[in-house]
Write an enzyme that holds these catalytic residues in place. Structure first.
Site, PDB file in Angstrom:
ATOM      1  CB  CYS A   1      24.986  65.642 -20.033  1.00  0.00           C
ATOM      2  SG  CYS A   1      23.701  66.922 -20.022  1.00  0.00           S
TER       3      CYS A   1
ATOM      4  CG  LEU B   1      24.994  71.171 -23.461  1.00  0.00           C
ATOM      5  CD1 LEU B   1      25.939  72.369 -23.452  1.00  0.00           C
ATOM      6  CD2 LEU B   1      25.067  70.447 -24.806  1.00  0.00           C
TER       7      LEU B   1
ATOM      8  CG  ASN C   1      24.182  62.098 -22.640  1.00  0.00           C
ATOM      9  OD1 ASN C   1      23.815  63.218 -22.989  1.00  0.00           O
ATOM     10  ND2 ASN C   1      24.835  61.275 -23.444  1.00  0.00           N
ATOM     11  N   GLY C   2      20.806  63.165 -22.012  1.00  0.00           N
ATOM     12  CA  GLY C   2      19.758  63.053 -23.026  1.00  0.00           C
ATOM     13  C   GLY C   2      18.623  64.036 -22.845  1.00  0.00           C
TER      14      GLY C   2
ATOM     15  CB  THR D   1      32.275  55.826 -43.639  1.00  0.00           C
ATOM     16  OG1 THR D   1      32.605  54.685 -44.394  1.00  0.00           O
ATOM     17  CG2 THR D   1      31.133  56.567 -44.283  1.00  0.00           C
TER      18      THR D   1
ATOM     19  NE  ARG E   1      37.111  58.567 -47.159  1.00  0.00           N
ATOM     20  CZ  ARG E   1      36.921  57.819 -48.236  1.00  0.00           C
ATOM     21  NH1 ARG E   1      35.689  57.637 -48.702  1.00  0.00           N
ATOM     22  NH2 ARG E   1      37.946  57.247 -48.846  1.00  0.00           N
TER      23      ARG E   1
END
Length: 584
Positions: A2, A51, A75-76, A316, A319
């Site tokens: 979320c 979410l 959030n979690g 990194t 990519r």
């Protein structure tokens, strides 16, 4: 995942301020497209973009205690919420959400409850009885979080930098495993495992103990009320996650709702190493496999969106984030809202190819500790934000608190890579799941050499990025790089290109300071670059930069008589991948 946004103790409690908080919260809408909420108490605002994964019908936030004197925006996912509810027998819960336990735990235990949570999380808790608040982030930093300070004395909290960078005088990454309390006005670390001190552990390696610990970590992450799947690159880590999930899914509540056949997802360029290996693992496990292709141009076209969402200029990370970003969009379009992924294994077990050069077990262990502590700036950031950009949640069982405690207590001598004994990278993990009677994976997959995600999707991906950057960054620009970017000065045209895009979205000095720097080879820390003098002239995060290690470690330098048959059998298979040069 979320999106949370909180403004605490601001000097303005007008309607205009409320509108501004809502406006900033909408910048996080991609993280939580299912529901939006805002709670105001005096000069404090708690906003949430949800979410819905567990209890989609009634788990809207903020969440409250019985009399609504304590409000929480989270959030979690809290995997042990059912166990925690049993400890709170005198409390009444408003929802079935796994996060509903937080306000009640605070009532019962005060600020010390955070270590009781088993999961990934970031949250803001407001106690309206004295107008105090606490903010906390999970142990490793899987859930992204930032903190900022306004000129008016306000404290700002946001799941992403874009929620606060335009309004704060200073902001920074919220440290993982920490709690911020308004009562003390500062941080304290609540996560204090034995390995954090980097003392050398001595517990003997027991493959069955390690196997069971990881199986438990995967099983607890099957808690969901929505369709889900696994990310499957065909490498060891994601393949083990898929294998365990497929093995135990049938007996779960999730299977009753969505069926017991697992869905798997892979992304890559045409004929890439990952696509080929993932297809084979999917066939072996019997998953419903979804293979997504992208072109180098598709990736290049997405770079600006990727940098905006992942909020870094680290080479990194960009990519690897781009293919994951493209894949997440397609996964979400299929109606899937959660995926289980294999991040964290290489940090815990020394799986990156540069670990071949670790001089002794002490250095090996110290480097794994350094890598785990930095995960929130790299792989966790990528896995969280590349998926959340499309309203998709990624769960990472290798970063389970209990599993990390088991894996990091093992004598690092057992983790050391010893080619003359046939012990390749992550040997103890491979051996733990090398079951002859009930095999988890085909032998050559179980012993497949490490491919970093940005390499495995197709070697021409990185080469294409470098060529594209070369067209947009001139030699004159590089000569002046240190004057334009004095902090973390780009040393390659690719890095310069990413930095220009990042600074356009996030021009504040605080923003550029959130991104780590330093020399690296094959994803090492700067300290590990010292292991091999030759690396100083070959600084690149690609696994192929580990010269003398990538593929050839089990070919030219290792006597075949000293290698296990499964590794020998895998060598021809690795060589046939296009674009791989075998050194002799």
């Amino acid at each position: 995942m979320c999106g949370i946004l909180a403004v605490l103790g601001c000097s303005d409690d007008s309607q205009a301020k409320r509108v501004r908080v809502l406006e900033l919260s909408r910048r996080l809408k991609h993280r939580g497209p299912d529901w939006s909420g805002l709670h105001q108490h005096g000069d404090c605002y708690l906003a949430h973009q949800r979410l819905a994964i567990v209890d989609p019908a009634s788990g809207d936030q903020p969440l409250f205690n019985e009399d609504k004197s304590v409000a929480v925006t989270v959030n979690g996912e809290i995997y042990n919420h059912e166990e925690l509810r049993k400890k709170l027998v005198n409390h009444k819960f408003r929802t079935g959400s796994d996060c509903d336990v937080i306000a009640h735990l605070y009532e019962e235990y005060g600020e010390d409850f955070v270590d009781m949570l088993d999961g990934i999380f970031s949250f803001v808790l407001l106690d309206t009885r004295d107008n105090s608040y606490i903010v906390a982030r999970d142990a490793i930093g899987v859930a992204s979080l930032y903190i900022g300070w306004g000129l008016d004395g306000s404290v700002w909290i946001s799941s992403e930098m874009k929620g606060l960078n335009d309004d704060c005088e200073h902001f920074e990454c919220f440290p993982p495993g920490h709690l911020y309390s308004s009562k003390t006005g500062g941080f304290r670390r609540w996560y204090n495992p034995p390995w954090f001190s980097e003392a050398i552990p001595s517990v003997p390696y027991d493959p069955l103990v390690l196997r069971r610990a990881f199986e438990n970590a995967v099983i607890k992450r099957l808690m969901t009320d929505v369709p889900f799947g696994v990310l499957l690159s065909g490498g060891l880590d994601s393949s083990l996650v898929a294998s365990i999930t497929a093995r135990y899914l049938a007996g779960t509540k999730t299977a009753k709702h969505w069926g017991s056949q697992l869905h798997s997802f892979c992304v890559g360029l045409e004929n890439s190493p990952d696509l080929k290996a993932a297809r084979e693992v999917a066939d072996y496990l019997g998953t419903v496999h979804h293979e997504f292709h992208f072109t180098v141009q598709d990736g290049i076209d997405a770079i600006e969106d990727v940098i905006y969402h992942i909020e870094t200029y680290d080479v990194t990370t960009i990519r690897a984030s781009t293919p994951m970003f493209l894949m997440s969009r397609k996964i979400k379009s299929l109606g899937v809202k959660m995926v289980i992924s294999g991040e964290g294994s290489d940090e815990i077990f020394g799986g990156y190819l540069y670990f071949h050069k670790a001089p002794n077990k002490d250095e090996f262990h110290h480097e794994t500790c350094r890598k785990i502590k930095a995960l929130h700036q790299y792989d966790c950031l990528r896995a969280n934000k590349a998926t959340s950009a499309w309203g998709l949640e990624a769960r990472v069982p290798f970063l389970d608190k209990q599993f990390i405690n088991v894996a990091m207590s093992i004598d690092p001598e057992s983790k050391m890579i010893k080619r003359d004994e046939g012990r390749i990278e992550k040997w103890i993990l491979r051996r733990a799941f090398d079951d002859e009677e009930h095999p988890y994976l085909p032998k050559h997959i179980l012993y497949r050499q490490k491919e970093q995600f940005s390499d495995g999707v197709g070697y021409s991906w990185i080469d294409g990025l470098k060529a594209h950057a070369d067209q947009h960054v001139t030699n004159k620009m590089m000569r002046n790089a240190s004057n334009i970017f004095p902090h973390n000065t780009p040393t390659t045209k690719e890095a310069y290109y990413y930095r220009m895009i990042f600074e356009r979205f996030f021009p504040q000095n605080s923003a550029r300071l959130t991104v780590p720097g330093g020399a690296t080879v094959a994803c090492s820390t700067a300290k590990a670059v010292e292991w091999d003098a030759a690396w100083k002239n070959n600084l690149d995060p690609s696994g192929r930069a580990a010269l003398g290690v990538h593929l050839s470690a089990y070919n030219a330098e290792t006597p075949l008589s000293n290698m296990p048959s499964q590794v020998i059998d895998n060598i021809p298979r690795m060589i046939e991948f296009p674009g791989v040069a075998i050194q002799s």
